[in-house]
Design an enzyme around this catalytic site. Structure first.
Site, PDB file in Angstrom:
ATOM      1  CG  HIS A  17       1.395  17.380  -7.202  1.00  0.00           C
ATOM      2  ND1 HIS A  17       0.720  18.900  -6.892  1.00  0.00           N
ATOM      3  CD2 HIS A  17       2.040  16.691  -6.575  1.00  0.00           C
ATOM      4  CE1 HIS A  17       0.932  17.877  -4.973  1.00  0.00           C
ATOM      5  NE2 HIS A  17       2.030  17.254  -5.234  1.00  0.00           N
ATOM      6  CE  LYS A  41      -0.652  14.639   5.144  1.00  0.00           C
ATOM      7  NZ  LYS A  41      -0.306  15.089   3.690  1.00  0.00           N
ATOM      8  NE  ARG A  90       8.177  16.130  -2.533  1.00  0.00           N
ATOM      9  CZ  ARG A  90       7.187  16.421  -1.766  1.00  0.00           C
ATOM     10  NH1 ARG A  90       7.261  17.775  -1.740  1.00  0.00           N
ATOM     11  NH2 ARG A  90       6.912  15.823  -0.993  1.00  0.00           N
ATOM     12  CB  SER A 128       0.613  20.487  -1.477  1.00  0.00           C
ATOM     13  OG  SER A 128       0.195  20.124  -2.278  1.00  0.00           O
TER      14      SER A 128
HETATM   15  P1  ADP Z   1       0.622  13.095  -0.301  1.00  0.00           P
HETATM   16  O1  ADP Z   1       0.462  14.023   1.225  1.00  0.00           O
HETATM   17  O2  ADP Z   1       0.521  11.339   0.008  1.00  0.00           O
HETATM   18  O3  ADP Z   1       2.643  12.977  -0.235  1.00  0.00           O
HETATM   19  P2  ADP Z   1       1.398  14.946  -1.667  1.00  0.00           P
HETATM   20  O4  ADP Z   1       0.193  15.727  -2.846  1.00  0.00           O
HETATM   21  O5  ADP Z   1       2.266  15.695  -1.372  1.00  0.00           O
HETATM   22  O6  ADP Z   1       0.445  13.512  -1.465  1.00  0.00           O
HETATM   23  O7  ADP Z   1       2.419  14.389  -2.649  1.00  0.00           O
HETATM   24  C1  ADP Z   1       1.893  13.390  -4.015  1.00  0.00           C
HETATM   25  C2  ADP Z   1       3.450  12.443  -4.640  1.00  0.00           C
HETATM   26  O8  ADP Z   1       3.877  13.076  -5.845  1.00  0.00           O
HETATM   27  C3  ADP Z   1       4.110  12.113  -3.523  1.00  0.00           C
HETATM   28  O9  ADP Z   1       4.726  10.966  -4.278  1.00  0.00           O
HETATM   29  C4  ADP Z   1       5.099  13.228  -3.274  1.00  0.00           C
HETATM   30  O10 ADP Z   1       6.488  12.566  -3.092  1.00  0.00           O
HETATM   31  C5  ADP Z   1       4.989  13.875  -5.031  1.00  0.00           C
HETATM   32  N1  ADP Z   1       5.498  15.249  -5.222  1.00  0.00           N
HETATM   33  C6  ADP Z   1       5.173  16.163  -4.216  1.00  0.00           C
HETATM   34  N2  ADP Z   1       5.614  17.211  -4.877  1.00  0.00           N
HETATM   35  C7  ADP Z   1       6.393  17.242  -6.033  1.00  0.00           C
HETATM   36  C8  ADP Z   1       7.524  18.251  -6.708  1.00  0.00           C
HETATM   37  N3  ADP Z   1       7.435  19.322  -6.218  1.00  0.00           N
HETATM   38  N4  ADP Z   1       8.416  16.705  -7.842  1.00  0.00           N
HETATM   39  C9  ADP Z   1       7.811  15.615  -8.094  1.00  0.00           C
HETATM   40  N5  ADP Z   1       7.450  15.197  -6.983  1.00  0.00           N
HETATM   41  C10 ADP Z   1       6.430  15.564  -6.367  1.00  0.00           C
END
Ligand code: ADP
Length: 169
Positions: A17, A41, A90, A128
């Protein structure tokens, strides 16, 4: 002023992130990182805790602001005057879901565009949920989150385990 919004659960914020935040903040004047209040969630951290961790990790980035929001993302984007939504990709598995969401958002709010950043290779496996899974078994998460967030996760999981064992007795 060019402004974007980077929405997500951030439960908790990972190095993946932060990489997207860093890169996203370079292409706009102002970036709002928006923590989604999602009742569907069941998160490990409260919204306030997630916002606090993000603020801690982005304090040195002057054009990054952290907020939380509830409701439709495009409504929040409009309300804040953001022309872009930033999302990270990803793997192919992210693509289908992200494409559908971005097309839906485009239909509701044609003036707002979604911009995708592909993940840096070294963070492509980071999520996460993986962080939480590994930490729940006492595994090392230091390569996936900052030292501060690693401490927060460990403390939280320890507290949860203590609560669970208390409930069982
Ligand atoms: P959501 O529940 O909305 O998917 P996340 O917190 O899991 O929320 O992710 C937020 C954004 O960050 C999403 O666009 C996700 O694809 C991106 N993201 C999560 N992990 C990574 C990573 N390791 N590298 C790049 N982008 C990421």
């Amino acid at each position: 002023m060019k402004q974007a919004i980077y929405p997500g659960s951030f439960d908790p914020v990972t190095l993946g992130h932060l990489d997207i935040i860093r890169r996203g903040s370079r292409v706009v004047d102002h970036l709002i990182v928006a923590v989604l209040v999602n009742s569907a969630k069941s998160p490990l951290f409260s919204v306030e805790e997630r916002v606090e961790m993000l603020r801690h990790e982005t304090a040195h980035m002057p054009n990054v602001e952290v907020q939380s929001f509830q409701g439709l993302l495009v409504d929040y984007a409009r309300m804040t005057g953001s022309a872009f939504i930033v999302r990270g990709l990803r793997a192919v598995t992210d693509f289908e879901y992200e494409l559908q969401i971005s097309q839906t958002n485009k239909m509701i709010a044609p003036e707002i565009d979604t911009v995708f950043f592909t993940t840096s290779l070294n963070y492509s496996y980071v999520s996460s949920s993986v962080v939480k899974e590994i930490a729940s078994y006492g595994g090392a998460i230091e390569k996936m989150v900052t030292p501060y967030v690693a401490e927060c996760v460990k403390t939280k999981i320890k507290m949860q385990m203590e609560e669970q064992s208390y409930e069982q007795h």
